[in-house]
Scaffold this active site. Structure first.
Site, PDB file in Angstrom:
ATOM      1  CG  ASP A   1      -2.038   0.982   1.150  1.00 42.46           C
ATOM      2  OD1 ASP A   1      -3.199   0.562   1.199  1.00 42.46           O
ATOM      3  OD2 ASP A   1      -1.761   2.205   1.036  1.00 42.46           O
ATOM      4  CB  ILE A   2       1.070   4.098  -2.358  1.00 44.58           C
ATOM      5  CG1 ILE A   2       2.253   4.916  -2.861  1.00 44.58           C
ATOM      6  CG2 ILE A   2      -0.209   4.912  -2.242  1.00 44.58           C
ATOM      7  CD1 ILE A   2       3.437   4.102  -3.274  1.00 44.58           C
TER       8      ILE A   2
ATOM      9  CD  GLU B   1      -7.740   5.772  -1.413  1.00 40.52           C
ATOM     10  OE1 GLU B   1      -7.615   5.556  -0.190  1.00 40.52           O
ATOM     11  OE2 GLU B   1      -6.784   6.080  -2.141  1.00 40.52           O
TER      12      GLU B   1
ATOM     13  CG  HIS C   1      -8.470  -3.494  -2.137  1.00 32.95           C
ATOM     14  ND1 HIS C   1      -9.395  -2.773  -2.851  1.00 32.95           N
ATOM     15  CD2 HIS C   1      -8.232  -2.771  -1.006  1.00 32.95           C
ATOM     16  CE1 HIS C   1      -9.697  -1.663  -2.194  1.00 32.95           C
ATOM     17  NE2 HIS C   1      -9.015  -1.643  -1.070  1.00 32.95           N
TER      18      HIS C   1
HETATM   19  P1  5GP Z   1      -9.828   1.278   0.348  1.00 32.10           P
HETATM   20  O1  5GP Z   1     -10.400   1.290  -1.065  1.00 32.10           O
HETATM   21  O2  5GP Z   1      -9.742  -0.117   0.908  1.00 32.10           O
HETATM   22  O3  5GP Z   1     -10.554   2.223   1.250  1.00 32.10           O
HETATM   23  O4  5GP Z   1      -8.358   1.838   0.277  1.00 32.10           O
HETATM   24  C1  5GP Z   1      -7.552   1.689  -0.851  1.00 32.10           C
HETATM   25  C2  5GP Z   1      -6.094   1.597  -0.454  1.00 32.10           C
HETATM   26  O5  5GP Z   1      -5.334   1.632  -1.656  1.00 32.10           O
HETATM   27  C3  5GP Z   1      -5.593   2.747   0.423  1.00 32.10           C
HETATM   28  O6  5GP Z   1      -5.005   2.214   1.607  1.00 32.10           O
HETATM   29  C4  5GP Z   1      -4.569   3.477  -0.450  1.00 32.10           C
HETATM   30  O7  5GP Z   1      -3.450   3.946   0.262  1.00 32.10           O
HETATM   31  C5  5GP Z   1      -4.194   2.429  -1.470  1.00 32.10           C
HETATM   32  N1  5GP Z   1      -3.866   3.000  -2.771  1.00 32.10           N
HETATM   33  C6  5GP Z   1      -4.602   3.918  -3.470  1.00 32.10           C
HETATM   34  N2  5GP Z   1      -4.014   4.203  -4.629  1.00 32.10           N
HETATM   35  C7  5GP Z   1      -2.874   3.461  -4.674  1.00 32.10           C
HETATM   36  C8  5GP Z   1      -1.837   3.336  -5.634  1.00 32.10           C
HETATM   37  O8  5GP Z   1      -1.825   3.956  -6.702  1.00 32.10           O
HETATM   38  N3  5GP Z   1      -0.837   2.471  -5.336  1.00 32.10           N
HETATM   39  C9  5GP Z   1      -0.800   1.752  -4.179  1.00 32.10           C
HETATM   40  N4  5GP Z   1       0.229   0.921  -3.990  1.00 32.10           N
HETATM   41  N5  5GP Z   1      -1.764   1.846  -3.244  1.00 32.10           N
HETATM   42  C10 5GP Z   1      -2.796   2.699  -3.498  1.00 32.10           C
END
Ligand code: 5GP
Length: 129
Positions: A29-30, A88, A93
């Site tokens: 995660d970035i 997000e 995932h």
């Molecule tokens: P969620 O959709 O579960 O709320 O969060 C999505 C996760 O993806 C977040 O923790 C965010 O930091 C990660 N994320 C979003 N965009 C990117 C990206 O371009 N690269 C990576 N490696 N992680 C990402």
């Protein structure tokens, strides 16, 4: 639905890759909660995890388990936690997060890592698999 993760799968956007199979990809995660915070995804596009067909869902769980065991071998932590959110990025995932305190699971406190630290932990987890 195509999302930023589709671009990661295609290689259009770089990632710190942890592991890959024909059907699944694990990458850091970035914006990690903790060092070693890893995302496991199916390569097939699909938004909500509980809408995935059973075979893909169970495959993702098995893949995530293998990655989690590797994380626990190389990242100092009490245990690896698994979280599903998806608010997000609309591509199913699993978050695998090395946990030492409850704060590590809360997505409020973030850890800054250098490029070298990202590369080092991704490689270490990969080697432990
Ligand atoms: P969620 O959709 O579960 O709320 O969060 C999505 C996760 O993806 C977040 O923790 C965010 O930091 C990660 N994320 C979003 N965009 C990117 C990206 O371009 N690269 C990576 N490696 N992680 C990402």
């Amino acid at each position: 639905m195509a999302s930023i993760f589709s671009k990661i799968i295609s290689g259009e956007i770089p990632c710190y890759k942890v592991a890959e199979t024909e059907d699944f990809l694990a990458f850091l995660d970035i914006n990690p909660n903790a060092k070693g915070h890893t995302l496991c995804i199916p390569k097939k596009e699909g938004d909500k995890i509980f809408d995935l067909e059973d075979e893909l869902y169970l495959g993702l769980m098995k893949f995530s388990k293998e990655v989690a065991i590797a994380i626990e071998k190389v990242v100092p932590c009490k245990r690896v936690g698994m979280t599903v959110i998806g608010l997000e990025v609309p591509h199913a995932h699993v978050h695998l997060i090395p946990l030492n305190t409850m704060e590590d699971a809360r997505f409020l406190q973030k850890t800054q890592l250098s490029k070298d630290e990202f590369q080092e932990v991704a490689a270490a987890i990969n080697t432990a698999m």
